[in-house]
Scaffold this motif. Structure first.
Motif, PDB file in Angstrom:
ATOM      1  N   THR A 182       1.892   9.226  -5.959  1.00 46.61           N
ATOM      2  CA  THR A 182       2.290  10.612  -5.704  1.00 46.61           C
ATOM      3  C   THR A 182       3.290  11.085  -6.752  1.00 46.61           C
ATOM      4  OG1 THR A 182       1.941  10.298  -3.340  1.00 46.61           O
ATOM      5  CG2 THR A 182       3.300  12.176  -3.989  1.00 46.61           C
ATOM      6  N   TRP A 233       0.832  -1.207   0.000  1.00 43.34           N
ATOM      7  CA  TRP A 233       0.000   0.000   0.000  1.00 43.34           C
ATOM      8  C   TRP A 233       0.868   1.259   0.000  1.00 43.34           C
ATOM      9  CZ3 TRP A 233      -4.825   1.679  -0.729  1.00 43.34           C
ATOM     10  CH2 TRP A 233      -5.150   2.948  -0.274  1.00 43.34           C
ATOM     11  N   GLU A 234       1.898   1.255   0.856  1.00 48.74           N
ATOM     12  CA  GLU A 234       2.771   2.427   0.949  1.00 48.74           C
ATOM     13  C   GLU A 234       3.531   2.651  -0.359  1.00 48.74           C
ATOM     14  OE1 GLU A 234       5.100   1.730   4.453  1.00 48.74           O
ATOM     15  OE2 GLU A 234       3.391   2.050   5.780  1.00 48.74           O
ATOM     16  N   GLN A 247       1.140   4.104  -2.924  1.00 49.64           N
ATOM     17  CA  GLN A 247       0.896   5.522  -2.633  1.00 49.64           C
ATOM     18  C   GLN A 247       2.074   6.395  -3.061  1.00 49.64           C
ATOM     19  OE1 GLN A 247      -2.020   6.899  -1.618  1.00 49.64           O
ATOM     20  NE2 GLN A 247      -2.771   4.825  -1.895  1.00 49.64           N
ATOM     21  N   ARG A 248       3.296   5.886  -2.834  1.00 43.68           N
ATOM     22  CA  ARG A 248       4.495   6.648  -3.211  1.00 43.68           C
ATOM     23  C   ARG A 248       4.554   6.836  -4.732  1.00 43.68           C
ATOM     24  NH1 ARG A 248       7.663   4.224   0.033  1.00 43.68           N
ATOM     25  NH2 ARG A 248       8.266   2.548  -1.341  1.00 43.68           N
ATOM     26  N   LEU A 304      -6.596   0.369  -4.586  1.00 45.57           N
ATOM     27  CA  LEU A 304      -6.775   1.708  -4.032  1.00 45.57           C
ATOM     28  C   LEU A 304      -8.118   1.848  -3.328  1.00 45.57           C
ATOM     29  CD1 LEU A 304      -5.280   3.868  -6.909  1.00 45.57           C
ATOM     30  CD2 LEU A 304      -4.313   3.542  -4.626  1.00 45.57           C
ATOM     31  N   THR A 363       0.606   5.251 -13.045  1.00 47.07           N
ATOM     32  CA  THR A 363       0.985   4.498 -11.842  1.00 47.07           C
ATOM     33  C   THR A 363       0.901   3.002 -12.111  1.00 47.07           C
ATOM     34  OG1 THR A 363       0.157   6.291 -10.435  1.00 47.07           O
ATOM     35  CG2 THR A 363       0.464   4.135  -9.387  1.00 47.07           C
TER      36      THR A 363
END
Length: 196
Positions: free
Chosen positions: A159, A151-152, A155-156, A183, A168
């Motif tokens: 971004t 998940w992290e 997200q990175r 997501l 992405t």
């Protein structure tokens, strides 16, 4: 319980970490769970001990002084092809986890870890990647940690792509719908030692 102990004692376990205190504490805990622990803080000694003892299991730290544990994985496999290697690290990232598995590690845990999680990962590790918790219902720590890392990472990258889902998905090498599904799920909030 006895069956796990019996399978654990079939071969010795090599423990490699540059933190001598961690090696002593985890080594003692694993020995009390039926493993014959051979420990070292030195990658060179790890190679020699592997040649000498042919361990069935290995718990390996990612950071070994100036050396990287990832580089040691294929070398240890060359010496003992069926060795089950568990990589530990205090620098958790999904990229490191993927690289560890590519190089031949059977599982990956982020520190801090407890001995029971290490034992489960060593004895049941093959089930983690292929089945979403089905083979290891009593071992939520490793799959939850990997889901949180994933998940992290998503997200990175999201971004970095300024929220562009298609870009992405392309960078992550997954289908756009798969990314949208991921997501849509809420991240795992549980953190070791943290309280809400």
């Amino acid at each position: 319980m006895n069956e796990s102990t019996a399978s654990a004692t079939a071969h010795p376990l090599l423990l490699v970490d540059d933190d001598a205190t961690f090696v002593r504490v985890l080594g003692r805990a694993l020995a009390s769970r039926g493993f014959e622990v051979i420990a070292t803080t030195n990658p060179g000694d790890a190679r020699a001990l592997t040649r000498q003892h042919q361990p069935r299991y290995c718990v390996l730290d990612l950071k070994l002084g100036d050396e990287n544990g990832l580089r040691l994985i294929p070398e240890l496999h060359a010496l003992v092809p069926d060795m089950r290697i568990l990589l530990l690290t205090g620098y958790a990232s999904i990229a490191t986890a993927v690289e560890a598995i590519k190089r031949g590690a059977h599982d990956y845990l982020a520190k801090p870890v407890d001995a029971d999680a290490v034992v489960r990962a060593l004895l049941d590790g093959d089930g983690h990647a292929d089945s979403d918790d089905e083979d290891v219902p009593d071992a939520p720590e490793a799959p939850l940690a990997l889901r949180r890392l994933e998940w992290e990472h998503i997200q990175r990258v999201l971004t970095e792509c300024n929220g562009n889902i298609s870009e992405t998905a392309r960078r992550l090498g997954m289908h756009r719908r798969t990314l949208q599904r991921k997501l849509g799920k809420h991240p795992v909030r549980e953190r070791p030692g943290g309280s809400d």
